[in-house]
Scaffold this motif. Structure first.
Motif, PDB file in Angstrom:
ATOM      1  N   SER A  67       0.865  -1.177   0.000  1.00 41.03           N
ATOM      2  CA  SER A  67       0.000   0.000   0.000  1.00 41.03           C
ATOM      3  C   SER A  67       0.900   1.225   0.000  1.00 41.03           C
ATOM      4  N   ASP A  70      -3.643  -1.338  14.526  1.00 44.68           N
ATOM      5  CA  ASP A  70      -4.954  -1.756  14.042  1.00 44.68           C
ATOM      6  C   ASP A  70      -4.831  -2.702  12.848  1.00 44.68           C
ATOM      7  N   ALA A  71      -3.854  -2.449  11.977  1.00 41.24           N
ATOM      8  CA  ALA A  71      -3.638  -3.326  10.822  1.00 41.24           C
ATOM      9  C   ALA A  71      -3.120  -4.685  11.275  1.00 41.24           C
ATOM     10  N   ARG A  92      -6.080  -6.630  12.493  1.00 39.07           N
ATOM     11  CA  ARG A  92      -6.885  -7.113  11.361  1.00 39.07           C
ATOM     12  C   ARG A  92      -6.184  -8.269  10.658  1.00 39.07           C
ATOM     13  N   MET A 118      -4.513  -3.857   5.583  1.00 37.34           N
ATOM     14  CA  MET A 118      -4.134  -2.445   5.640  1.00 37.34           C
ATOM     15  C   MET A 118      -5.317  -1.508   5.397  1.00 37.34           C
ATOM     16  N   THR A 119      -6.358  -1.984   4.750  1.00 39.05           N
ATOM     17  CA  THR A 119      -7.504  -1.103   4.482  1.00 39.05           C
ATOM     18  C   THR A 119      -8.380  -1.017   5.721  1.00 39.05           C
ATOM     19  N   ARG A 120      -8.630   0.188   6.159  1.00 42.63           N
ATOM     20  CA  ARG A 120      -9.476   0.405   7.334  1.00 42.63           C
ATOM     21  C   ARG A 120     -10.936   0.255   6.926  1.00 42.63           C
ATOM     22  N   PRO A 121     -11.720  -0.452   7.727  1.00 45.46           N
ATOM     23  CA  PRO A 121     -13.142  -0.561   7.400  1.00 45.46           C
ATOM     24  C   PRO A 121     -13.834   0.779   7.606  1.00 45.46           C
ATOM     25  N   THR A 122     -14.785   1.086   6.742  1.00 47.65           N
ATOM     26  CA  THR A 122     -15.511   2.346   6.881  1.00 47.65           C
ATOM     27  C   THR A 122     -16.435   2.235   8.089  1.00 47.65           C
ATOM     28  N   PRO A 123     -16.427   3.240   8.950  1.00 48.48           N
ATOM     29  CA  PRO A 123     -17.267   3.154  10.144  1.00 48.48           C
ATOM     30  C   PRO A 123     -18.748   3.226   9.780  1.00 48.48           C
TER      31      PRO A 123
END
Length: 139
Positions: free
Chosen positions: A5, A51-52, A55, A99-104
């Motif tokens: 990324s 956080d990654a 996940r 690596m992609t953060r989930p959309t809240p």
């Protein structure tokens, strides 16, 4: 260097690929040639955000050992090179997904129309069920 990324790149030297004999059908070729690729990647060598990393731990599941080493077995193809490329692609996909953060989720209220439609459907169903049963005739 493999670009995962914008923030993460891994060194190809951190990936260990060994070849073992594949299981399943394939005739004599399976018994003679080690075509199945076993990829090992130590996640402690890469600086991942906390956080990654969490996940990645959840996404990897049983593929990650207690020591933080991801083990990917690739035996889809009959050649070593294609299995090696497949294992690396699966590792990259796993890291990209981590690596992609989930959309809240944003809480929303149901619209007035949807409430009305729901209540109308419940009323219709209630009427159908109320009309069931024995018809009573008072003699």
């Amino acid at each position: 260097m493999l670009r995962i990324s914008r923030d993460l790149a891994i060194d190809e030297n951190d990936i260990e690929v060994s070849f073992v004999r594949a299981s399943g059908p394939g005739g004599q070729n399976v018994n003679k040639v080690a075509t199945s690729a076993q990829l090992r990647f130590d996640t402690r060598r890469v600086a991942l955000p906390p956080d990654a990393a969490a996940r990645l731990d959840r996404l990897a599941g049983q593929r990650m050992t207690k020591d933080g080493v991801i083990v990917i077995q690739a035996q889809r193809f009959r050649s070593q090179e294609r299995n090696r490329a497949d294992a690396i692609d699966r590792l990259i996909g796993l890291l990209r997904e981590a690596m992609t953060r989930p959309t809240p989720r944003r809480a929303t209220k149901p619209t007035f129309g949807s409430k009305q439609r729901r209540l109308e459907g419940k009323k219709r169903r209630s009427d159908i069920k109320a009309k069931r049963g024995s018809a009573r005739f008072d003699d």
